[in-house]
Scaffold this motif. Structure first.
Motif, PDB file in Angstrom:
ATOM      1  N   CYS A 128      -0.128   4.691   7.416  1.00 49.57           N
ATOM      2  CA  CYS A 128      -0.006   3.741   6.320  1.00 49.57           C
ATOM      3  C   CYS A 128       0.591   2.320   6.650  1.00 49.57           C
ATOM      4  O   CYS A 128       1.606   2.608   7.177  1.00 49.57           O
ATOM      5  CB  CYS A 128       0.543   4.346   4.957  1.00 49.57           C
ATOM      6  N   CYS A 179      -0.764   4.409   0.202  1.00 49.66           N
ATOM      7  CA  CYS A 179      -1.996   5.369   0.044  1.00 49.66           C
ATOM      8  C   CYS A 179      -1.570   6.696   0.564  1.00 49.66           C
ATOM      9  O   CYS A 179      -2.551   7.425   0.406  1.00 49.66           O
ATOM     10  CB  CYS A 179      -3.263   4.507   1.101  1.00 49.66           C
ATOM     11  N   CYS A 188       0.720  -1.072  -0.081  1.00 48.17           N
ATOM     12  CA  CYS A 188      -0.070   0.040  -0.119  1.00 48.17           C
ATOM     13  C   CYS A 188       0.838   1.211  -0.008  1.00 48.17           C
ATOM     14  O   CYS A 188       1.890   1.408   0.781  1.00 48.17           O
ATOM     15  CB  CYS A 188      -0.808  -0.123   1.150  1.00 48.17           C
TER      16      CYS A 188
END
Ligand SMILES: [Zn+2]
Length: 213
Positions: free
Chosen positions: A134, A129, A127
């Motif tokens: 995160c 993001c 990820c």
């Protein structure tokens, strides 16, 4: 105002970038406590038997756009909810009920996001993001660890449900589990009601469970 069925009417699909593709964005402020999506009869609930009838191309598409519910079935949304991206600080979560709620105030233009850690994902993914918290890797095992945190946010958000506009009111039925006038049950059904865990050869679900506070 354009409406996309059972997803909040103040949302639209926008191209985010070439890597992520599309995302769902607010076109007006959506206050915390707003019900942003409800399961409706056109959403496809696909069990093993049904999935076995699909060829590999169709199956791949279904897997990409669907989520796994607490019974191990795949829910394929017919509205654009299926394009909602993941964030490690999601602003939309689902209590142990077939609907989703804004857990923060969402600004006009902000992207609506789910936490895929609550979707019984079959494989981990990296990820990026951009959220301060995160997790870098989103995994199936995040579910139990983060459930109390998600439940806490939902507890606060659903307490506001009675006081904010609810444009999806028309689509709410008994099966969604609300009491009268957007009053959520207390205690709120935990997100763990959506947990599906495959153990060895067989599969068992941890849900339904109830939040304690
Ligand atoms: Zn992240």
């Amino acid at each position: 105002m354009e409406s996309d069925a059972m997803l909040h009417p103040d949302t639209e699909l926008r191209k985010r970038d070439d890597q992520i593709g599309y995302g769902v964005f607010a076109t007006a402020p959506i206050p915390m406590g707003t019900i942003t999506w409800v399961l409706d009869p056109l959403d496809q609930i696909l069990d093993e038997t049904r999935l076995r009838l699909f060829d590999s191309v169709l199956l791949e598409t279904v897997i990409k756009y669907s989520i796994v519910n607490g019974r191990g079935e795949r829910i394929l949304c017919w509205d654009m909810n299926r394009f909602m991206n993941h964030s490690c600080e999601a602003n939309v979560l689902s209590p142990g009920m077939p609907l989703e709620v804004a857990v923060r105030d969402i600004a006009d233009g902000e992207e609506l996001t789910n936490d895929y850690g609550a979707f019984n994902i079959e494989s981990d993914f990296r990820c990026s993001c951009g959220a301060g918290s995160c997790r870098r890797i989103v995994s199936n095992d995040d579910f139990e660890r983060l459930a109390p945190f998600w439940d806490e946010q939902l507890h606060h958000a659903t307490a506001r449900a009675h006081w904010v506009p609810q444009p999806l009111a028309h689509w709410l039925h008994e099966e969604h589990g609300l009491l009268d006038r957007f009053r959520f049950p207390d205690p709120l059904p935990s997100v763990l009601a959506h947990r599906w865990r495959v153990v060895g050869n067989g599969a068992t679900s941890a849900g339904p469970a109830r939040m304690r506070h």
